[in-house]
Design a protein around this motif. Sequence first.
Motif, PDB file in Angstrom:
ATOM      1  N   MET A   1       0.983  -0.898   0.577  1.00 52.02           N
ATOM      2  CA  MET A   1       0.024  -0.500   0.031  1.00 52.02           C
ATOM      3  C   MET A   1       0.943   0.772  -0.242  1.00 52.02           C
ATOM      4  SD  MET A   1      -3.043   1.384   2.872  1.00 52.02           S
ATOM      5  CE  MET A   1      -1.175   1.350   4.286  1.00 52.02           C
TER       6      MET A   1
ATOM      7  N   VAL B   1      -4.200  -5.613   3.840  1.00 49.71           N
ATOM      8  CA  VAL B   1      -4.835  -4.136   2.740  1.00 49.71           C
ATOM      9  C   VAL B   1      -6.046  -5.542   1.110  1.00 49.71           C
ATOM     10  CG1 VAL B   1      -4.808  -2.754   0.709  1.00 49.71           C
ATOM     11  CG2 VAL B   1      -3.390  -2.140   3.185  1.00 49.71           C
TER      12      VAL B   1
ATOM     13  N   VAL C   1      -8.773   2.270  -0.797  1.00 48.97           N
ATOM     14  CA  VAL C   1      -7.939   1.553  -0.028  1.00 48.97           C
ATOM     15  C   VAL C   1      -9.329   0.630  -0.250  1.00 48.97           C
ATOM     16  CG1 VAL C   1      -6.645   0.514   2.042  1.00 48.97           C
ATOM     17  CG2 VAL C   1      -6.299   3.357   0.331  1.00 48.97           C
TER      18      VAL C   1
END
Length: 212
Positions: A71, A97, A112
């Motif tokens: 990420m 994630v 996200v």
Amino acid sequence: MNKPAPIVAEIGRPETPEETAARKAAFSKAYRSSQTVRGLVAALIATLAIVLVIVLIVPRGEPATAAKIDMVGIAADVESTVDSPVIVPDLGDFWRVNAAGLTSGATAVWDVTLAPSAEDERGFIKLAQAFDADSSWAPQRLNGTAPTDTASIGGLEWDVYELGDAGAKQNITYAIGTQAGDDYLLLYGSRSTDSTADLAESLVPQIRELSE
């Protein structure tokens, strides 16, 4: 002198040539059939033995784990693309994630998707940072839902969205959003109000930095 044909007990007389031929043909057919069945059984046994050997000798490793999503690295690329800082959540031990990237369109969005790391925790929260946008952008992600209330989280005022049936198809039950400088930050998903608020509070320092 020809030897007389033997008398067959079942019929009480010698067989005719036709009956002899028929008897021999029936015997040959029965013999061939028995040999075919034996062959099929033997082939089946051999095949099963081969399969068993393959199952026993072929290594069976652990299932491949999903590739870890970088990420932070993706966020750096997005910042270079949009020439603007992005908000990066601190995962800690609780979050992992599932997806991260830039969604292009009329409004570029840093997206996200977070989910709990623990197997006994359920739900997800999506973080969406819409660049150069305000609260009027949020209904595009929330099936037209407008804010119904406000809440103070981490000293900031957040718009509160109660989706009800509007978010059922995407399994979205709750959302909050706030202005972060020139951008609008939206948190939405299926986690509880408290869980969403905890994540929002952890982002406040970055939001304040964007607002300065």
